[in-house]
Scaffold this active site. Structure first.
Site, mmCIF file in Angstrom:
data_model
loop_
_atom_site.group_PDB
_atom_site.id
_atom_site.type_symbol
_atom_site.label_atom_id
_atom_site.label_comp_id
_atom_site.label_asym_id
_atom_site.label_seq_id
_atom_site.Cartn_x
_atom_site.Cartn_y
_atom_site.Cartn_z
ATOM 1 N N THR A 44 16.919 74.626 23.695
ATOM 2 C CA THR A 44 15.718 74.308 22.433
ATOM 3 C C THR A 44 14.538 73.620 22.919
ATOM 4 O O THR A 44 13.434 74.106 22.524
ATOM 5 C CB THR A 44 16.399 73.168 21.331
ATOM 6 N N TYR A 58 16.913 78.745 15.020
ATOM 7 C CA TYR A 58 15.535 79.145 15.963
ATOM 8 C C TYR A 58 16.333 79.827 17.227
ATOM 9 O O TYR A 58 17.540 80.059 17.244
ATOM 10 C CB TYR A 58 14.743 78.026 16.247
ATOM 11 N N THR A 124 20.481 71.120 25.051
ATOM 12 C CA THR A 124 21.230 69.647 24.681
ATOM 13 C C THR A 124 22.694 69.916 24.409
ATOM 14 O O THR A 124 23.655 68.947 24.692
ATOM 15 C CB THR A 124 20.683 68.945 23.607
ATOM 16 N N ASP A 125 23.246 71.076 24.326
ATOM 17 C CA ASP A 125 24.652 71.380 24.072
ATOM 18 C C ASP A 125 25.606 71.072 25.264
ATOM 19 O O ASP A 125 26.592 70.350 24.743
ATOM 20 C CB ASP A 125 24.864 72.662 23.495
ATOM 21 N N LYS A 197 26.321 63.752 23.542
ATOM 22 C CA LYS A 197 25.598 64.218 22.045
ATOM 23 C C LYS A 197 26.509 63.697 20.935
ATOM 24 O O LYS A 197 27.750 64.238 21.158
ATOM 25 C CB LYS A 197 25.532 65.575 22.464
ATOM 26 N N GLU A 318 50.733 55.943 26.973
ATOM 27 C CA GLU A 318 51.277 56.624 26.325
ATOM 28 C C GLU A 318 52.349 57.949 26.658
ATOM 29 O O GLU A 318 52.861 58.702 26.255
ATOM 30 C CB GLU A 318 50.620 57.509 25.121
HETATM 31 C C1 SIN Z 1 19.656 72.477 22.088
HETATM 32 O O1 SIN Z 1 19.143 72.620 23.155
HETATM 33 O O2 SIN Z 1 19.380 71.416 21.392
HETATM 34 C C2 SIN Z 1 20.774 73.424 21.679
HETATM 35 C C3 SIN Z 1 20.592 74.856 22.387
HETATM 36 C C4 SIN Z 1 20.982 74.605 23.854
HETATM 37 O O3 SIN Z 1 21.898 73.797 24.111
HETATM 38 O O4 SIN Z 1 20.464 75.398 24.599
#
Ligand code: SIN
Length: 361
Positions: A44, A58, A124-125, A197, A318
């Site tokens: 992103t 997007y 971020t994923d 995340k 467990e």
């Molecule tokens: C992001 O970057 O926040 C989402 C898309 C990705 O992980 O490439």
């Protein structure tokens, strides 16, 4: 006498002028800037939307590294920056092969005397996974900072530019040396091992919820309050320099009413290791336990992890790990346990040694 006095005063005056000249030169000569390389992988932070209010829907990974750098001219005041486009992908498509390519490039660059630190721009994923992988295989104490953004570059209040600026600042700083791979978003410095995340869309999504962040970046300066205690980078036994593939390790997710289907299918697909994202303290549902036990008897390494997201999965808690010959996944999330198990399998299939690695990294 008179001549001596004059010559002493002249020498003093000359000395004074010399010092003034030196001080003036020091003031006009800028401090030597660190050399930071930005390795761009997409996400992103390199995304664009149809309008300035498009913050969902997007397209990720459209802006190249040159444009990313040009959009934040302030970074040239804190580092000599060069950029390389390593990939241009959304991070849900990040694969083991990407990690190997990236890690090798990072290690080559950091071995160069003219590189002081590295920034990796990333979606971020799966950012936390790439960061943890690098934390285990980078062979340098120099800073490596992984950065992303939650809003695309075209959005109102895009967080990419300030995150990139902070990441470059951090990667060029002495304070970040020897701290392992770092994640820098939202003015916060996080350890690659502990960060995750936590929110699908908000800018403050990256957190090490229980163990806490390492510090802040404020007013153009990093402030550290903690250091990671688990071994990382130069202290690890993992070396990917000659690897072109990583062992297949999969994750099976537990839930109410779960049966053995996923575990059996993953084993049939050729998995060498399986992380079981169990419920609670890594509990094994009765219908899944025999499938996991059968997999272990076939040689598949089983790590008991938890889908809860916090806390330690207790060995022999467990489930009787000694009897089943399973490994307890400590407090690593299932996705990070998968990474450590993959790297462990490049060294050994001995479950006692793998258990030790889960207590070390
Ligand atoms: C992001 O970057 O926040 C989402 C898309 C990705 O992980 O490439």
């Amino acid at each position: 006498m008179l001549f001596q006095r004059y010559s002493r005063s002249a020498a003093a005056l000359f000395g004074f002028l010399f010092c003034v000249a030196l001080a003036a030169q020091a003031q006009t000569q800028p401090a030597k800037l660190p050399n930071v390389t930005i390795l761009a992988t997409g996400g992103t932070i390199a995304g664009t939307g149809a309008t300035s209010t498009t913050t969902v829907g997007y397209t990720a990974a459209t802006v190249g590294v040159g444009a990313l750098i040009q959009a934040v001219p302030e970074i040239t005041k804190v580092a000599n920056v060069t950029g390389e486009q390593v990939f241009q992908i959304a991070s849900e498509n990040m694969g083991n092969e990407h990690w190997l390519t990236l890690a090798k490039r990072v290690n080559v660059l950091l071995a160069q005397a003219n590189v002081d630190g590295i920034v990796i721009t990333h979606g971020t994923d799966t950012l936390e996974e790439t960061a943890y992988f690098l934390n285990l295989v980078v062979k340098s104490k120099k800073p490596v900072v992984v950065v992303g953004s939650m809003r695309p570059s075209t959005a109102l209040s895009a967080d990419g530019p300030i995150n990139l600026y902070n990441a470059v600042l951090l990667a060029g700083s002495q304070e970040a040396v020897g701290r392992g791979v770092l994640v820098a978003l939202n003015d916060q410095i996080q350890s690659a091992r502990d960060v995750t995340k936590t929110n699908t869309t908000t800018a403050d999504t990256f957190k090490a919820t229980e163990l806490g962040m390492l510090g802040y970046i404020q007013g153009g300066k990093p402030y550290f309050y903690r250091s990671p205690t688990r071994k990382h980078t130069v202290e690890t036994e993992f070396d990917v320099s000659s690897l072109s593939v990583l062992p297949q390790v999969e994750i099976a997710y537990a839930h109410a009413n779960v049966g053995p289907v996923a575990v059996e299918a993953l084993v049939a697909s050729g998995a060498k290791g399986l992380v079981h994202a169990g419920v609670g303290n890594g509990s094994l549902p009765a219908k899944v336990r025999p499938a996991l036990s059968a997999a272990r008897k076939k040689g598949v390494i089983i790590v008991r992890s938890s889908r809860v997201g916090q806390g330690i999965v207790a060995r022999n808690g467990e489930a009787n790990d000694d009897e089943l010959d399973f490994v307890a996944g400590d407090n690593l999330s299932p996705q990070k346990a998968r990474i450590l198990l993959m790297l462990a399998l490049t060294k050994t299939t001995n479950t006692k040694d793998i258990q030790k690695m889960f207590g070390t990294y």
